[in-house]
Design an enzyme around this catalytic site. Structure first.
Site, PDB file in Angstrom:
ATOM      1  N   ASP A  96       0.858  -1.176   0.000  1.00  9.10           N
ATOM      2  CA  ASP A  96       0.000   0.000   0.000  1.00  9.10           C
ATOM      3  C   ASP A  96       0.901   1.235   0.000  1.00  9.10           C
ATOM      4  O   ASP A  96       2.070   1.148   0.383  1.00  9.10           O
ATOM      5  CB  ASP A  96      -0.886  -0.021   1.245  1.00  9.10           C
ATOM      6  CG  ASP A  96      -1.767   1.202   1.334  1.00  9.10           C
ATOM      7  OD1 ASP A  96      -2.380   1.563   0.318  1.00  9.10           O
ATOM      8  OD2 ASP A  96      -1.827   1.799   2.423  1.00  9.10           O
ATOM      9  N   ASP A 114      -1.447  -0.855   6.149  1.00  9.14           N
ATOM     10  CA  ASP A 114      -1.592  -0.371   7.524  1.00  9.14           C
ATOM     11  C   ASP A 114      -3.011   0.011   7.888  1.00  9.14           C
ATOM     12  O   ASP A 114      -3.318   0.171   9.059  1.00  9.14           O
ATOM     13  CB  ASP A 114      -0.675   0.845   7.754  1.00  9.14           C
ATOM     14  CG  ASP A 114      -1.281   2.133   7.220  1.00  9.14           C
ATOM     15  OD1 ASP A 114      -1.825   2.097   6.090  1.00  9.14           O
ATOM     16  OD2 ASP A 114      -1.219   3.149   7.923  1.00  9.14           O
ATOM     17  N   ASP A 155      -7.025  -2.141   4.169  1.00  9.99           N
ATOM     18  CA  ASP A 155      -6.047  -3.109   3.665  1.00  9.99           C
ATOM     19  C   ASP A 155      -6.280  -4.515   4.212  1.00  9.99           C
ATOM     20  O   ASP A 155      -5.667  -5.471   3.725  1.00  9.99           O
ATOM     21  CB  ASP A 155      -4.619  -2.678   4.051  1.00  9.99           C
ATOM     22  CG  ASP A 155      -4.215  -1.371   3.389  1.00  9.99           C
ATOM     23  OD1 ASP A 155      -4.632  -1.163   2.234  1.00  9.99           O
ATOM     24  OD2 ASP A 155      -3.511  -0.573   4.021  1.00  9.99           O
TER      25      ASP A 155
END
Length: 776
Positions: free
Chosen positions: A316, A512, A516
């Site tokens: 990410d 995080d 996600d």
């Protein structure tokens, strides 16, 4: 933890050393009797030791069969029975000592390797001190409620997540982060549960219950992190499935070919116990322990082994590759206003706003040491901004309403924000646009070096997923050299992308946020940046980085590959030696007693080799002295102080572009003075002190040679600017023929210094435990 498991562990911790003492005692007493000529009594003691070991050995075999595993402990039982049947009592006693010693050594290795995980559980706070008025009472940690005012004494563990109230808190966060330096948290700053108060008593306003706090999430993960049967261990079981019948075939063939049962027993003796099942679990548990010491909690040995074999990494962007929180990039001021005053006014009003951009503005003002005023008559409009009275002026900070932001300075600010992918917080003073604050989510300082380390560790495909726009996503990908970028991704899109990557190769996903969590669960191995608390992503992940440092992922990858390599190496070498010894025994050149001693040595050697996984791969270790680490921290701090000074060069160039007047000359003189007084001494100190100190741990002076060349260029451009200043001062004006070269020098030096700072921060400063919250 399960009380039954705790009791079993305690009994095992007592029983295994006791079994070693009993079997070793029987072997020793038998040896003394044999030397004194009492051969029958010696055989009796040796047989007794053999029979004592036979009982636990049978129990271990039955327990393995119940779990569906056919291990080579079965060979140990056959060897013990064989020595009794053929009258080789000394060999039986040696096997008994070997079996008991190997079990005890394996257990000791596991206890040593899991020490850090147990310490994490034992460190968990169980009570808190709550203050109501002037009364302070001790309560169970389960009774702490959000909003309670807690007192944390010196040396105590912070019981729940909260914010500091009143005095500054000095904290030891090493339990969560692995970083030894104490940190200071001022009033209003967040503090995570589990850290230790390393200073005087302070008060904490609870922002979460114990169950929802950071440390509770880490403890839950640590309770699951243990010596589960990882793929490498199951691979060992598969090896044992053919090693066992091979041993029996060789032993049976030896008996048939030679007619000697003693030779057959000797073959069984040297095959017992197989180092395969001893070395692999010890190496895996050692890897788990080492990872935990680096702020990486791995749920299982399976996660560690899968991480060690991964070839694709999906990441990410926000919060993983970037800091995940905005910082002030620049402050623009309308004509007639000062940028410093604009920032001070904006921060004064934003003190009462919970908005993430407001927090960044207040933090920047506090970092610069500005004295903020308390705003009055504050009004906050959702989605628009906050307005308050500061020093008799009505100040508004927020989004543009279109009034007055069409001036040249405003258009330039908008263009700058578009180019830098920055957000804008406009500032009005008394209903007139006075300035703007540009904010950006910066790249993590350790991200470029971490990406290079990940590639060198065996990852050959790096992919970024983000819900952000394509332009900032591509900019980050270009800086880091990623292979693929997917922008404007929804959680469902991320899951689909991760599944597609997983079909092609073993895939690691790092994220995080709550959004996600589905993608982390879809990956072969999910890694959560869990420093901000026990989020959904942490619960869905196989691995959690408890510190907010991306380079811990590279540490975990190095640990996983090193542990896996040692596990395979120890198992294969041990098994090969056993096979060679079996062949020698089959030829009648190795009697059972000598074979038992030889196999004991093989087992101890492979277990000790497996324990090397606790130390890490020396090929990737960079060992810095304490003085060098302190030097790195010092220069990193100076970089943060000098960053505004570097921008003075660009400001001087901008003034010169506007007009080559007295104001431009004053800006040029000021920029040159800062160069001579601050920047050049800093660069010279790096060249003369820091770079020589880094030469040895980095493998020689070539590692800093390019940076030294940049120092020379900085000195050359500074000298050139100094020569222009001398000419301009002599005539009290900047001459027309100086302008082009001055602009080239000022803009060029500004670009060189910014790039040079970034290179040093990424390549060198990340070697030390520099404050991860800071970023260029």
């Amino acid at each position: 933890m399960n009380p039954n498991l705790v009791r079993q562990a305690r009994w095992r911790a007592l029983l295994e050393p006791l079994l070693v003492l009993v079997t070793l005692g029987a072997l020793t007493i038998g040896g003394v009797l044999w030397l004194t000529g009492l051969r029958e009594a010696a055989d009796l003691w040796w047989m007794t030791g053999t029979l004592i070991a036979l009982g636990p050995a049978v129990f271990w075999v039955v327990a393995a069969l119940r779990r569906g595993r056919v291990g080579v402990d079965l060979i140990a039982v056959l060897s013990l029975l064989g020595t009794i049947l053929v009258g080789e009592y000394l060999a039986g006693a040696l096997i008994a000592v070997m079996l008991a010693g190997g079990r005890a050594l394996e257990a000791a290795a596991q206890r040593r390797a899991s020490h850090d995980l147990r310490a994490l559980l034992e460190h968990a706070p169980r009570s808190a001190r709550r203050r109501i008025g002037s009364d302070v009472t001790v309560i169970s940690i389960a009774d702490v409620a959000v909003g309670d005012l807690l007192v944390v004494g010196p040396g105590e563990v912070v019981p729940v997540d909260g914010r500091v109230v009143g005095s500054v808190a000095v904290l030891d966060e090493s339990v969560l982060t692995g970083e030894p330096l104490h940190v200071e948290r001022v009033a209003g700053e967040p503090v995570r549960s589990g850290v230790v108060n390393a200073g005087g008593a302070f008060e904490l306003r609870a922002t979460a219950t114990a169950q929802d706090s950071t440390y509770a999430g880490v403890v839950r993960l640590a309770q699951e992190a243990g010596a589960e049967s990882a793929p490498i261990v199951r691979l060992a079981d598969r090896y044992a499935a053919w090693f066992l019948p091979l041993t029996l075939i060789v032993a049976g063939g030896t008996w048939l070919a030679s007619g000697s049962a003693v030779r057959a027993v000797a073959v069984l003796v040297v095959a017992t116990p197989c180092p395969l099942l001893l070395a692999a679990p010890v190496a895996i548990v050692s890897g788990l322990s080492r990872a935990s010491r680096h702020g990486v909690v791995i749920r299982s040995g399976g996660g560690l082994e899968s991480l060690g074999s991964a070839t694709t990494l999906v990441m990410d962007k926000t919060g993983t590759l970037t800091m995940g929180r905005p910082v002030v990039l620049d402050v623009a001021a309308a004509p007639g206003n000062e940028a410093a005053e604009i920032l001070r006014l904006a921060a004064s009003v934003d003190q009462v706003s919970p908005h993430v951009l407001a927090e960044a503005i207040v933090t920047e003002a506090a970092t610069r040491g500005y004295r903020l005023s308390l705003p009055h008559d504050v009004v906050e409009e959702a989605g628009r901004g906050v307005t308050g009275t500061v020093g008799g002026h009505r100040v508004r900070v927020g989004k543009s309403t279109g009034d007055g932001v069409d001036a040249d300075w405003a258009r330039a600010t908008v263009n700058r924000a578009r180019l830098d992918s920055a957000a804008i917080a406009w500032v009005w003073v008394d209903e007139k646009p006075a300035g703007a604050v540009l904010l950006q989510d910066p790249l993590r300082r350790d991200a470029p070096r971490t990406v290079r380390r990940l590639r060198s560790s065996g990852l050959n495909r790096l992919v970024m997923l983000t819900g952000d726009r394509a332009e900032p996503a591509r900019e980050v990908a270009n800086i880091l050299g990623l292979d693929e970028v997917y922008a404007q991704q929804s959680p469902a899109d991320k899951v689909a992308a991760v599944r597609a990557e997983r079909e092609r190769a073993v895939t690691v996903m790092v994220g995080d946020g709550v959004n996600d969590a589905p993608a982390l669960a879809a990956a072969t191995v999910g890694v959560a940046m869990g420093a901000r608390g026990a989020t959904a992503s942490s619960e869905a992940a196989d691995i959690v980085l408890t510190t907010d440092r991306l380079d811990r992922l590279a540490d975990a990858m190095d640990t996983a590959r090193w542990s896996r390599r040692i596990a395979v190496q120890s198992a294969v070498v041990g098994m090969t030696l056993s096979l060679v010894a079996m062949a020698v025994a089959a030829l009648g050149w190795l009697p059972p007693a000598a074979g038992a001693l030889l196999q004991e040595g093989i087992d101890i050697a492979v277990i000790l080799n497996a324990l090397r996984a606790l130390g890490g791969n020396p090929a990737v270790e960079v060992n810095l002295s304490a003085d060098t680490e302190n030097m790195l921290r010092r220069f990193a701090s100076e970089h943060d102080d000098l960053r505004d000074t570097v921008d003075v060069l660009r400001s001087a160039a901008d003034s010169l572009v506007a007009a080559a007047d007295q104001s431009a000359l004053d800006s040029l003189i000021r920029a040159h003075s800062l160069l001579v007084e601050r920047i050049l001494p800093h660069e010279q100190a790096e060249e003369n002190r820091l770079y020589p100190a880094l030469a040895q741990p980095l493998g020689g002076g070539e590692a800093t040679a390019t940076m030294s060349r940049t120092h020379a260029e900085i000195q050359r451009l500074s000298d050139r600017i100094g020569a222009h200043v001398a000419v301009a001062r002599a005539s009290n004006a900047i001459q027309p023929d100086q302008i082009d070269d001055l602009l080239a020098c000022l803009y060029g030096l500004h670009a060189v210094l910014r790039l040079h700072f970034l290179q040093e921060e990424e390549n060198y400063f990340t070697l030390a435990e520099v404050d991860p919250g800071k970023s260029p």
